[in-house]
Design an enzyme around this catalytic site. Structure first.
Site, mmCIF file in Angstrom:
data_model
loop_
_atom_site.group_PDB
_atom_site.id
_atom_site.type_symbol
_atom_site.label_atom_id
_atom_site.label_comp_id
_atom_site.label_asym_id
_atom_site.label_seq_id
_atom_site.Cartn_x
_atom_site.Cartn_y
_atom_site.Cartn_z
ATOM 1 N N HIS A 1 36.934 -10.115 -16.506
ATOM 2 C CA HIS A 1 37.134 -11.690 -16.168
ATOM 3 C C HIS A 1 37.663 -12.217 -17.708
ATOM 4 O O HIS A 1 37.002 -11.956 -18.672
ATOM 5 C CB HIS A 1 35.815 -12.024 -15.982
ATOM 6 C CG HIS A 1 35.278 -11.882 -14.592
ATOM 7 N ND1 HIS A 1 35.901 -11.374 -13.651
ATOM 8 C CD2 HIS A 1 33.942 -12.223 -14.107
ATOM 9 C CE1 HIS A 1 35.112 -10.808 -12.381
ATOM 10 N NE2 HIS A 1 34.045 -11.554 -12.687
ATOM 11 N N CYS B 1 28.305 -12.755 -13.700
ATOM 12 C CA CYS B 1 29.146 -11.863 -14.556
ATOM 13 C C CYS B 1 29.844 -12.677 -15.592
ATOM 14 O O CYS B 1 30.011 -12.197 -16.891
ATOM 15 C CB CYS B 1 29.941 -10.915 -13.691
ATOM 16 S SG CYS B 1 30.699 -11.520 -12.392
HETATM 17 N N1 LIG Z 1 30.867 -7.156 -8.278
HETATM 18 C C1 LIG Z 1 30.446 -7.768 -9.621
HETATM 19 O O1 LIG Z 1 31.333 -7.723 -10.515
HETATM 20 C C2 LIG Z 1 29.275 -8.198 -9.828
HETATM 21 C C3 LIG Z 1 28.889 -8.657 -11.076
HETATM 22 C C4 LIG Z 1 27.586 -9.473 -11.057
HETATM 23 C C5 LIG Z 1 26.733 -9.584 -10.331
HETATM 24 N N2 LIG Z 1 26.964 -8.953 -8.945
HETATM 25 C C6 LIG Z 1 26.116 -9.112 -7.804
HETATM 26 O O2 LIG Z 1 25.614 -7.724 -7.521
HETATM 27 C C7 LIG Z 1 25.253 -7.532 -6.387
HETATM 28 C C8 LIG Z 1 26.081 -6.411 -5.600
HETATM 29 O O3 LIG Z 1 27.550 -6.797 -5.702
HETATM 30 P P1 LIG Z 1 28.592 -5.646 -5.305
HETATM 31 O O4 LIG Z 1 29.830 -6.307 -5.917
HETATM 32 O O5 LIG Z 1 28.322 -4.534 -5.669
HETATM 33 O O6 LIG Z 1 28.558 -5.791 -3.718
HETATM 34 P P2 LIG Z 1 29.237 -4.696 -2.655
HETATM 35 O O7 LIG Z 1 30.355 -4.023 -3.322
HETATM 36 O O8 LIG Z 1 29.302 -5.492 -1.565
HETATM 37 O O9 LIG Z 1 27.932 -3.910 -2.521
HETATM 38 C C9 LIG Z 1 26.900 -4.258 -1.699
HETATM 39 C C10 LIG Z 1 25.743 -3.041 -1.537
HETATM 40 O O10 LIG Z 1 24.680 -3.649 -0.885
HETATM 41 C C11 LIG Z 1 24.328 -2.811 0.331
HETATM 42 N N3 LIG Z 1 24.248 -3.891 1.539
HETATM 43 C C12 LIG Z 1 25.296 -4.818 2.069
HETATM 44 N N4 LIG Z 1 25.013 -5.284 3.174
HETATM 45 C C13 LIG Z 1 23.574 -5.003 2.930
HETATM 46 C C14 LIG Z 1 22.385 -5.453 3.931
HETATM 47 N N5 LIG Z 1 22.564 -6.448 4.950
HETATM 48 N N6 LIG Z 1 21.233 -4.990 3.863
HETATM 49 C C15 LIG Z 1 21.069 -4.158 3.009
HETATM 50 N N7 LIG Z 1 21.877 -3.732 2.086
HETATM 51 C C16 LIG Z 1 23.242 -4.226 2.195
HETATM 52 C C17 LIG Z 1 25.642 -2.292 0.672
HETATM 53 O O11 LIG Z 1 25.403 -0.963 1.157
HETATM 54 P P3 LIG Z 1 26.236 -0.374 2.400
HETATM 55 O O12 LIG Z 1 27.406 0.373 1.672
HETATM 56 O O13 LIG Z 1 25.448 0.876 3.113
HETATM 57 O O14 LIG Z 1 26.795 -1.338 3.390
HETATM 58 C C18 LIG Z 1 26.230 -2.004 -0.949
HETATM 59 O O15 LIG Z 1 25.519 -0.539 -1.407
HETATM 60 C C19 LIG Z 1 25.783 -8.965 -5.617
HETATM 61 O O16 LIG Z 1 24.372 -9.706 -5.608
HETATM 62 C C20 LIG Z 1 26.804 -9.482 -6.491
HETATM 63 O O17 LIG Z 1 26.552 -10.986 -6.556
HETATM 64 C C21 LIG Z 1 28.308 -8.254 -8.553
#
Ligand SMILES: NC(=O)c1ccc[n+]([C@@H]2O[C@H](COP(=O)([O-])OP(=O)(O)OC[C@H]3O[C@@H](n4cnc5c(N)ncnc54)[C@H](OP(=O)(O)O)[C@@H]3O)[C@@H](O)[C@H]2O)c1
Length: 367
Positions: A242, A150
């Site tokens: 950010h 990001c």
């Molecule tokens: N947050 C940001 O600003 C941002 C920006 C750019 C890229 N990213 C990337 O985008 C991705 C998601 O980030 P996020 O911030 O949305 O994370 P998050 O809020 O922690 O959400 C994670 C998601 O993945 C699922 N999950 C978690 N553990 C899992 C497992 N062991 N097996 C299968 N599914 C699983 C969760 O499902 P449940 O609810 O069912 O557990 C939830 O739907 C990451 O790779 C991160 O690096 C994030």
């Protein structure tokens, strides 16, 4: 299901980025959310039951009643938007690409692989040429296209017009990154309130290497841009958005006015094609001495712009400025959706049979 819109799946649909996908895809003119996938904590439940909805608009009605699927289930949607954590994204995304889906990923897992496009639609749309190579290399009928980190997306969006006009030599960047960048629940509140955390695991490395891939070239393989990046990444108690303090040394002599003009006038292929999620101005330049600020500027152009301010001389590198960008919109879900819109216009999305609800064949490749 509409007969005209393309069904899409969202993987990691319950998380921070997954929820943004659901919000941004509601009423999308070309795509319709048809399948939701999350961990076994959520599978088998209605999305409304599985999800702690944390955005300021209501959960879209179309998504609320969908039953969350398991990662092992076959998907019918030609497009899979992935918001999976890095630990699990690798295998799942590869399996879907092999089965013929276009996977648009936010995970870091595949970003730096030599045949995987790391794409910002305004910056390097030509990197879709790598899709053909990727499919041939791996024997897949589908493919993976990734977003950047990001902070790297916003940094690179602002560097692109400057690189084209003046040539980048060196970039020094210090970030102040929002808590939502760590997902939900993310950083414990007692570590965040009244505090700044001067470390985000692997973030500095990602910013440096991804900026050089984004601004590099493709000639049958990706070649990194020829400039250095030094990044210092900090987590600050901001909810979304950010902020980055950037200093740049160029290869050609330039002025503050020329830099401001290059940033403000920048437009890319999404603007030319008038893609549905394209901001009118991908970079918005402000002249007030105390902008951009997260609370005031993160939703500029519906969260799809990088907002730049304080363009001025830097006594060490030449030019410096401050930028701000929304991390879950342009920094994640919004950027993926814009990439998918570009792939659709380029004729690169897999064919889909509306009557059977199944993929017809792998994605087309460029002529
Ligand atoms: N947050 C940001 O600003 C941002 C920006 C750019 C890229 N990213 C990337 O985008 C991705 C998601 O980030 P996020 O911030 O949305 O994370 P998050 O809020 O922690 O959400 C994670 C998601 O993945 C699922 N999950 C978690 N553990 C899992 C497992 N062991 N097996 C299968 N599914 C699983 C969760 O499902 P449940 O609810 O069912 O557990 C939830 O739907 C990451 O790779 C991160 O690096 C994030």
């Amino acid at each position: 299901m509409s007969a005209s819109r393309i069904p899409v799946a969202v993987l990691g649909a319950t998380g921070s980025v997954g929820q943004r996908f659901i919000q941004l895809l509601a009423n999308h003119p070309w795509f319709e959310v048809a399948e939701l996938v999350a961990s076994d904590r959520s599978t088998g439940k209605r999305y409304a039951e599985a999800t702690e909805w944390r955005l300021d608009s209501d959960m879209p009605a179309g998504a609320a009643d969908l039953v969350v699927k398991d990662y092992g289930e076959e998907l019918g949607s030609p497009v899979a938007f992935s918001a999976l954590p890095g630990e699990v994204a690798g295998e799942i995304e590869q399996r879907l690409a092999k089965a013929g889906h276009a996977v648009l990923s936010n995970s870091s897992t595949h970003r730096m692989e030599p045949d995987v496009p790391l794409m910002i639609a305004e910056v390097n749309p030509e990197s879709v040429a790598a899709i053909e190579t990727q499919k041939a290399n791996r024997g897949w009928s589908g493919y993976i296209v990734t977003n950047g980190n990001c902070s790297a997306i916003h940094l690179t969006l602002t560097l692109k017009p400057l690189h084209d006009a003046f040539g980048l030599d060196a970039v020094m960047v210090t970030t102040m990154q929002a808590v939502s960048g760590a997902g939900y629940p993310g950083v414990p509140s007692l570590d965040m309130i009244d505090n700044v955390v001067p470390f985000i695991s692997t973030e500095e490395e990602k910013m440096a290497e991804e900026a050089r891939k984004f601004l590099g070239t493709w000639d049958g393989q990706f070649r990194q841009g020829d400039f250095v990046v030094s990044a210092s990444c900090n987590r600050v108690p901001v909810r979304d958005g950010h902020t980055e303090a950037v200093s740049v040394r160029f290869r050609r002599q330039t002025s503050v006015d020329e830099v401001r003009e290059a940033l403000a006038s920048f437009r890319g292929k999404p603007q030319e094609l008038e893609l549905p999620s394209a901001p009118n101005r991908p970079i918005v330049v402000r002249s007030e001495r105390n902008r951009p600020q997260p609370v005031l500027d993160r939703d500029c152009e519906k969260g799809m712009a990088s907002v730049v301010g304080r363009v001025r001389e830097c006594p060490i590198l030449g030019i410096k400025y401050t930028l701000l960008g929304h991390n879950t919109i342009r920094g994640a879900a919004g950027a993926s959706i814009l990439n998918a819109e570009l792939l659709k216009v380029e004729g690169l999305l897999p064919d889909y049979d509306h009557s059977s609800g199944r993929l017809v064949a792998g994605a087309a490749v460029p002529a």
